[in-house]
Design a protein around this motif. Structure first.
Motif, PDB file in Angstrom:
ATOM      1  N   VAL A   1      28.438 -20.839  27.661  1.00  0.00           N
ATOM      2  CA  VAL A   1      27.742 -20.012  26.351  1.00  0.00           C
ATOM      3  C   VAL A   1      27.408 -20.743  25.403  1.00  0.00           C
ATOM      4  CG1 VAL A   1      28.534 -18.684  24.508  1.00  0.00           C
ATOM      5  CG2 VAL A   1      30.009 -18.335  26.485  1.00  0.00           C
ATOM      6  N   GLU A   2      28.080 -22.570  25.363  1.00  0.00           N
ATOM      7  CA  GLU A   2      27.316 -23.230  24.551  1.00  0.00           C
ATOM      8  C   GLU A   2      25.452 -23.385  24.403  1.00  0.00           C
ATOM      9  OE1 GLU A   2      26.903 -27.524  22.045  1.00  0.00           O
ATOM     10  OE2 GLU A   2      29.487 -26.013  22.723  1.00  0.00           O
ATOM     11  N   ALA A   3      25.722 -23.542  25.898  1.00  0.00           N
ATOM     12  CA  ALA A   3      24.261 -24.389  26.803  1.00  0.00           C
ATOM     13  C   ALA A   3      23.107 -22.866  26.654  1.00  0.00           C
ATOM     14  CB  ALA A   3      24.700 -24.862  27.938  1.00  0.00           C
ATOM     15  N   VAL A   4      23.813 -21.771  27.299  1.00  0.00           N
ATOM     16  CA  VAL A   4      22.774 -20.485  27.107  1.00  0.00           C
ATOM     17  C   VAL A   4      22.325 -20.591  25.572  1.00  0.00           C
ATOM     18  CG1 VAL A   4      23.306 -17.799  27.474  1.00  0.00           C
ATOM     19  CG2 VAL A   4      24.305 -19.914  29.426  1.00  0.00           C
ATOM     20  N   SER A   5      23.627 -20.224  24.919  1.00  0.00           N
ATOM     21  CA  SER A   5      23.771 -20.102  23.261  1.00  0.00           C
ATOM     22  C   SER A   5      22.085 -20.647  22.729  1.00  0.00           C
ATOM     23  CB  SER A   5      24.468 -20.228  22.823  1.00  0.00           C
ATOM     24  OG  SER A   5      25.474 -18.853  22.765  1.00  0.00           O
ATOM     25  N   ARG A   6      22.368 -21.663  23.389  1.00  0.00           N
ATOM     26  CA  ARG A   6      21.299 -22.983  22.480  1.00  0.00           C
ATOM     27  C   ARG A   6      19.998 -22.550  23.002  1.00  0.00           C
ATOM     28  NH1 ARG A   6      24.600 -27.655  23.464  1.00  0.00           N
ATOM     29  NH2 ARG A   6      23.482 -27.417  25.588  1.00  0.00           N
ATOM     30  N   VAL A   7      19.782 -21.889  24.591  1.00  0.00           N
ATOM     31  CA  VAL A   7      18.251 -22.284  24.867  1.00  0.00           C
ATOM     32  C   VAL A   7      18.035 -20.026  23.742  1.00  0.00           C
ATOM     33  CG1 VAL A   7      17.118 -21.013  27.083  1.00  0.00           C
ATOM     34  CG2 VAL A   7      18.629 -23.392  27.067  1.00  0.00           C
ATOM     35  N   VAL A   8      18.675 -19.267  23.717  1.00  0.00           N
ATOM     36  CA  VAL A   8      18.401 -18.562  23.705  1.00  0.00           C
ATOM     37  C   VAL A   8      17.963 -18.417  22.411  1.00  0.00           C
ATOM     38  CG1 VAL A   8      19.283 -15.805  23.218  1.00  0.00           C
ATOM     39  CG2 VAL A   8      19.590 -16.898  25.176  1.00  0.00           C
ATOM     40  N   ALA A   9      18.597 -18.863  21.424  1.00  0.00           N
ATOM     41  CA  ALA A   9      18.150 -19.194  19.709  1.00  0.00           C
ATOM     42  C   ALA A   9      16.981 -19.872  20.117  1.00  0.00           C
ATOM     43  CB  ALA A   9      19.235 -20.106  19.560  1.00  0.00           C
ATOM     44  N   ARG A  10      16.795 -20.539  21.181  1.00  0.00           N
ATOM     45  CA  ARG A  10      15.453 -21.639  20.878  1.00  0.00           C
ATOM     46  C   ARG A  10      13.980 -20.932  20.865  1.00  0.00           C
ATOM     47  NH1 ARG A  10      13.204 -23.814  24.301  1.00  0.00           N
ATOM     48  NH2 ARG A  10      14.710 -24.200  26.377  1.00  0.00           N
ATOM     49  N   ARG A  11      14.169 -19.622  22.051  1.00  0.00           N
ATOM     50  CA  ARG A  11      13.173 -19.065  22.759  1.00  0.00           C
ATOM     51  C   ARG A  11      13.431 -17.705  22.398  1.00  0.00           C
ATOM     52  NH1 ARG A  11      11.945 -19.848  27.897  1.00  0.00           N
ATOM     53  NH2 ARG A  11      10.370 -18.375  27.980  1.00  0.00           N
ATOM     54  N   ILE A  12      14.493 -16.972  21.539  1.00  0.00           N
ATOM     55  CA  ILE A  12      14.440 -15.611  21.332  1.00  0.00           C
ATOM     56  C   ILE A  12      15.002 -15.499  19.483  1.00  0.00           C
ATOM     57  CG2 ILE A  12      15.279 -13.109  21.582  1.00  0.00           C
ATOM     58  CD1 ILE A  12      16.019 -14.008  24.162  1.00  0.00           C
ATOM     59  N   GLY A  13      15.354 -17.013  19.069  1.00  0.00           N
ATOM     60  CA  GLY A  13      15.745 -16.690  17.898  1.00  0.00           C
ATOM     61  C   GLY A  13      15.319 -16.183  16.554  1.00  0.00           C
ATOM     62  N   PRO A  14      13.587 -16.615  16.816  1.00  0.00           N
ATOM     63  CA  PRO A  14      12.959 -16.612  15.882  1.00  0.00           C
ATOM     64  C   PRO A  14      12.363 -14.900  15.569  1.00  0.00           C
ATOM     65  CG  PRO A  14      12.015 -18.354  17.449  1.00  0.00           C
ATOM     66  CD  PRO A  14      12.822 -17.978  17.532  1.00  0.00           C
ATOM     67  N   ALA A  15      12.787 -14.107  16.910  1.00  0.00           N
ATOM     68  CA  ALA A  15      12.592 -12.917  16.414  1.00  0.00           C
ATOM     69  C   ALA A  15      13.330 -11.948  15.715  1.00  0.00           C
ATOM     70  CB  ALA A  15      12.969 -11.607  17.772  1.00  0.00           C
ATOM     71  N   ARG A  16      14.859 -12.533  15.507  1.00  0.00           N
ATOM     72  CA  ARG A  16      15.915 -11.982  14.563  1.00  0.00           C
ATOM     73  C   ARG A  16      16.435 -11.069  15.232  1.00  0.00           C
ATOM     74  NH1 ARG A  16      17.134 -15.197  10.056  1.00  0.00           N
ATOM     75  NH2 ARG A  16      17.444 -13.465   9.446  1.00  0.00           N
ATOM     76  N   ALA A  17      16.725 -11.054  16.184  1.00  0.00           N
ATOM     77  CA  ALA A  17      17.033  -9.744  17.325  1.00  0.00           C
ATOM     78  C   ALA A  17      18.978 -10.155  16.979  1.00  0.00           C
ATOM     79  CB  ALA A  17      16.623  -9.970  18.278  1.00  0.00           C
ATOM     80  N   ALA A  18      19.671  -8.318  16.719  1.00  0.00           N
ATOM     81  CA  ALA A  18      20.410  -8.535  17.152  1.00  0.00           C
ATOM     82  C   ALA A  18      21.230  -9.159  18.116  1.00  0.00           C
ATOM     83  CB  ALA A  18      21.308  -7.374  17.105  1.00  0.00           C
ATOM     84  N   ASN A  19      22.624  -9.873  18.264  1.00  0.00           N
ATOM     85  CA  ASN A  19      22.512 -10.669  19.918  1.00  0.00           C
ATOM     86  C   ASN A  19      24.360 -10.673  19.661  1.00  0.00           C
ATOM     87  OD1 ASN A  19      23.060 -12.935  21.660  1.00  0.00           O
ATOM     88  ND2 ASN A  19      21.585 -14.234  20.768  1.00  0.00           N
ATOM     89  N   THR A  20      24.696  -9.934  20.881  1.00  0.00           N
ATOM     90  CA  THR A  20      25.593 -10.131  21.588  1.00  0.00           C
ATOM     91  C   THR A  20      26.343 -10.626  22.834  1.00  0.00           C
ATOM     92  OG1 THR A  20      26.258  -7.761  20.476  1.00  0.00           O
ATOM     93  CG2 THR A  20      27.879  -8.568  22.552  1.00  0.00           C
ATOM     94  N   THR A  21      27.029 -11.935  22.513  1.00  0.00           N
ATOM     95  CA  THR A  21      27.614 -12.825  24.079  1.00  0.00           C
ATOM     96  C   THR A  21      28.779 -11.778  24.603  1.00  0.00           C
ATOM     97  OG1 THR A  21      26.020 -14.827  23.561  1.00  0.00           O
ATOM     98  CG2 THR A  21      27.692 -14.672  25.155  1.00  0.00           C
ATOM     99  N   ILE A  22      28.644 -11.651  25.872  1.00  0.00           N
ATOM    100  CA  ILE A  22      30.242 -11.195  26.459  1.00  0.00           C
ATOM    101  C   ILE A  22      30.392 -11.906  27.598  1.00  0.00           C
ATOM    102  CG2 ILE A  22      31.298  -9.204  27.847  1.00  0.00           C
ATOM    103  CD1 ILE A  22      28.666  -7.908  26.306  1.00  0.00           C
ATOM    104  N   CYS A  23      31.478 -12.455  27.573  1.00  0.00           N
ATOM    105  CA  CYS A  23      31.856 -12.997  28.715  1.00  0.00           C
ATOM    106  C   CYS A  23      32.700 -12.379  29.528  1.00  0.00           C
ATOM    107  CB  CYS A  23      32.835 -14.243  28.518  1.00  0.00           C
ATOM    108  SG  CYS A  23      32.417 -15.507  27.755  1.00  0.00           S
ATOM    109  N   ALA A  24      32.414 -12.084  31.140  1.00  0.00           N
ATOM    110  CA  ALA A  24      32.261 -11.352  32.208  1.00  0.00           C
ATOM    111  C   ALA A  24      32.282 -12.009  33.663  1.00  0.00           C
ATOM    112  CB  ALA A  24      31.711 -10.117  31.389  1.00  0.00           C
ATOM    113  N   PRO A  25      32.665 -11.186  34.530  1.00  0.00           N
ATOM    114  CA  PRO A  25      32.403 -11.709  35.932  1.00  0.00           C
ATOM    115  C   PRO A  25      30.845 -11.100  35.975  1.00  0.00           C
ATOM    116  CG  PRO A  25      34.022 -10.729  36.074  1.00  0.00           C
ATOM    117  CD  PRO A  25      33.525 -11.303  34.382  1.00  0.00           C
ATOM    118  N   LEU A  26      29.732 -11.534  36.527  1.00  0.00           N
ATOM    119  CA  LEU A  26      28.420 -11.414  37.131  1.00  0.00           C
ATOM    120  C   LEU A  26      28.561 -10.648  38.919  1.00  0.00           C
ATOM    121  CD1 LEU A  26      26.144 -13.357  35.045  1.00  0.00           C
ATOM    122  CD2 LEU A  26      26.857 -11.118  34.713  1.00  0.00           C
TER     123      LEU A  26
END
Length: 76
Positions: A38-63
């Motif tokens: 989660v931490e590594a994924v969140s860092r990339v999401v924050a860097r790439r999509i963060g400037p949009a200031r979008a609502a964000n939900t992270t869910i831990c679940a099998p894919l």
């Protein structure tokens, strides 16, 4: 991190095809099967999509694909 970058690249391409950009994203849902990633994924999401200031939900679940470490869904 690599799968997150690739997923966002795909999202960015699709938005571009529709005449939009990552800055047009208003909602992000991130699915991560392993809590340890989660931490590594969140860092990339924050860097790439963060400037949009979008609502964000992270869910831990099998894919459905065993090798997948992240799935990202956006609304723009």
């Amino acid at each position: 991190e690599e799968q997150t970058e690739k997923a966002i690249d795909t999202i960015e391409w699709a938005l571009g095809e529709a005449g939009a950009s990552l800055l047009d994203i208003v909602r992000v849902r991130v699915f991560v099967p392993d809590r340890a990633d989660v931490e590594a994924v969140s860092r990339v999401v924050a860097r790439r999509i963060g400037p949009a200031r979008a609502a964000n939900t992270t869910i831990c679940a099998p894919l459905p694909v065993a090798e997948a470490k992240v799935e990202i869904e956006v609304e723009a």
